[in-house]
Design an enzyme around this catalytic site. Structure first.
Site, PDB file in Angstrom:
ATOM      1  CB  SER A 206       2.732  -3.803   0.192  1.00  0.00           C
ATOM      2  OG  SER A 206       2.607  -3.707   1.595  1.00  0.00           O
TER       3      SER A 206
ATOM      4  CE  LYS B 267      -0.009  -0.664   1.637  1.00  0.00           C
ATOM      5  NZ  LYS B 267       0.588  -1.944   2.025  1.00  0.00           N
TER       6      LYS B 267
ATOM      7  CB  SER C 216       4.161   0.481   1.262  1.00  0.00           C
ATOM      8  OG  SER C 216       3.532  -0.744   1.028  1.00  0.00           O
TER       9      SER C 216
END
Length: 457
Positions: free
Chosen positions: A113, A116, A291
């Protein structure tokens, strides 16, 4: 707004305060009991008035910068942990932009993640901070209305007064009220998902993650990010999010939801209703702190639309990387197939990742500065709220370290900023693949080391 829960850190703080109050009361009582009785009654002098000087204290530009040798020596014990597996990283001075330490920084790694960070940075570079996404209803023929998706994943079917997953979300009930006020007698509801193109699931996504609550098929209209239980953190996601949204509108309009269909192409007609999402910055806060994979994919498609590319997985990835390259961020060696980092096929280098964070923390790209504020705080917010609490080095980093996390099977990652013991701000990117069972805590230990040392030796 999603339900709130006290965290362990809150209980700990309250507990410390209670203990201190009790101790103060006991001490005061003992002193009073042992104090001799005064011979004369006198008026005690008034205590000095309390003063408070709240404010944000900036870090000094002249604080000592760590030396590469000192930083390498300080990091060596933490880096020796075999649970890190295959590890790469980079540490840079935020003020000067100088690389202070690196290990395999050019090696493409599975990022999870922390991907991101790139999506959020591209959104800040290309989109208006107050931009909103619009969901519309068209009247296309007598008795037929079409719900037209505009890419807003926050839309909710919750009644007024009932919590939604996303704060200030648009609601189906408001669309239904506007349709009724238009005077259209609705017999059929259809759904237009033409804003997005290409597949709804990215390469490297596990379909089981839909039931696990990590992702929904990416369609341009959905309810509460595709959640089937809107305010539950354990909710599964829907496999038919656009159809669900159309059925919710049908129910609100007292139309049989079983008759709802998804159109094969874009609809045309007269707009009779519309609602809008929260502004971009609010959606980016959800994206980074929780997230949120669906929000990340939606944001990537908004960047694609702004750069006149298809709103698809490929279009979003290409647009995100293009936006970063135009900001002089090195994207060499990067291979992405989604905007969230959920795919096991994604590859990202520590060089690119740290380059984005360093640009945000430094002075080269003012548009990126809000990225720093969007990073979760160690022990305080988002996906870091319950981390850095179990070791002395970790606790020393509380409040001084902010980072985006990443976690997939045997993969752990961190990218963020930290103020070291000398008061110098550093940026870092840490990527661990093929990690052992305590790989996440091993990675946290590496990052915590950056806070604990001045690293001048």
């Amino acid at each position: 707004m999603r339900p709130t829960r006290w965290r362990r850190s809150t209980y700990a703080v309250v507990g410390v305060v209670v203990v201190l109050v009790i101790a103060a009361v006991v001490t005061a009582a003992a002193l009073l009991a042992n104090r001799p009785t005064p011979q004369k009654v006198a008026v005690e002098p008034a205590p000095a008035p309390a003063t408070a000087r709240p404010g944000v204290v900036p870090v000094s530009d002249t604080a000592d910068e760590p030396t590469p040798a000192g930083l390498a020596a300080a990091l060596a014990p933490a880096l020796a942990d075999p649970n890190l597996g295959k590890f790469t990283g980079r540490v840079t001075d935020a003020f000067s932009g100088q690389e202070l330490w690196a290990q395999g920084a050019h090696v493409p790694m599975q990022p999870a993640s922390v991907n991101k960070v790139l999506t959020t940075a591209a959104a800040l570079l290309t989109l208006d901070r107050d931009a909103r996404l619009t969901t519309r209803v068209l009247s296309t023929s007598p008795g037929v209305v079409v719900l037209v998706g505009g890419g807003d994943p926050t839309l909710s079917a919750a009644p007024r007064g009932q919590d939604t997953w996303y704060r200030d979300a648009a609601r189906i009930v408001d669309l239904a009220d506007q349709v009724r006020r238009s005077g259209v007698a609705v017999r059929t509801v259809q759904v237009d998902v033409s804003a997005y193109s290409g597949p709804t699931m990215a390469p490297g996504w596990d379909p089981l993650d839909i039931d696990g609550g990590d992702i929904a098929p990416m369609e341009s209209v959905m309810l509460d990010g595709g959640r089937t239980q809107p305010v539950s953190v354990d909710s599964a996601r829907s496999r038919t999010p656009a159809l669900d949204a159309g059925r919710a509108l049908a129910v609100a309009l007292h139309v049989d939801p079983a008759t709802v269909t998804v159109l094969p192409s874009a609809a045309t007609g007269k707009e009779i209703a519309s609602v809008q999402s929260p502004p971009l910055m609010e959606r980016l806060r959800d994206l980074m702190n929780a997230s949120d994979n669906v929000m990340a994919e939606s944001t990537g498609r908004q960047v694609a639309a702004a750069l006149h590319r298809p709103q698809s997985f490929d279009g979003a990835v290409g647009a995100v990387l293009n936006a970063l390259e135009r900001a002089d961020i090195d994207t060499g060696g990067v291979h992405l197939v989604d905007s969230s980092g959920l795919s096991v096929d994604d590859r990202l280098t520590a060089l690119t990742l740290d380059g984005v964070v360093n640009a945000a923390a430094g002075d080269t790209e003012p548009k990126l500065r809000p990225l720093v504020d969007l990073l979760p705080i160690a022990g305080g917010s988002g996906t870091l709220s319950n981390r850095y609490l179990d070791t002395a080095a970790g606790r020393a980093a509380l409040g001084f370290l902010r980072a985006k996390t990443g976690s997939l099977t045997a993969t752990n990652s961190l990218a963020g900023v930290v103020t070291d013991a000398s008061g110098r701000v550093l940026t870092f990117a840490l990527l661990s693949n093929e990690a052992g069972p305590s790989g996440r805590t091993a990675l946290d230990a590496v990052a915590a080391t950056l806070r604990s040392c001045g690293c001048r030796t």
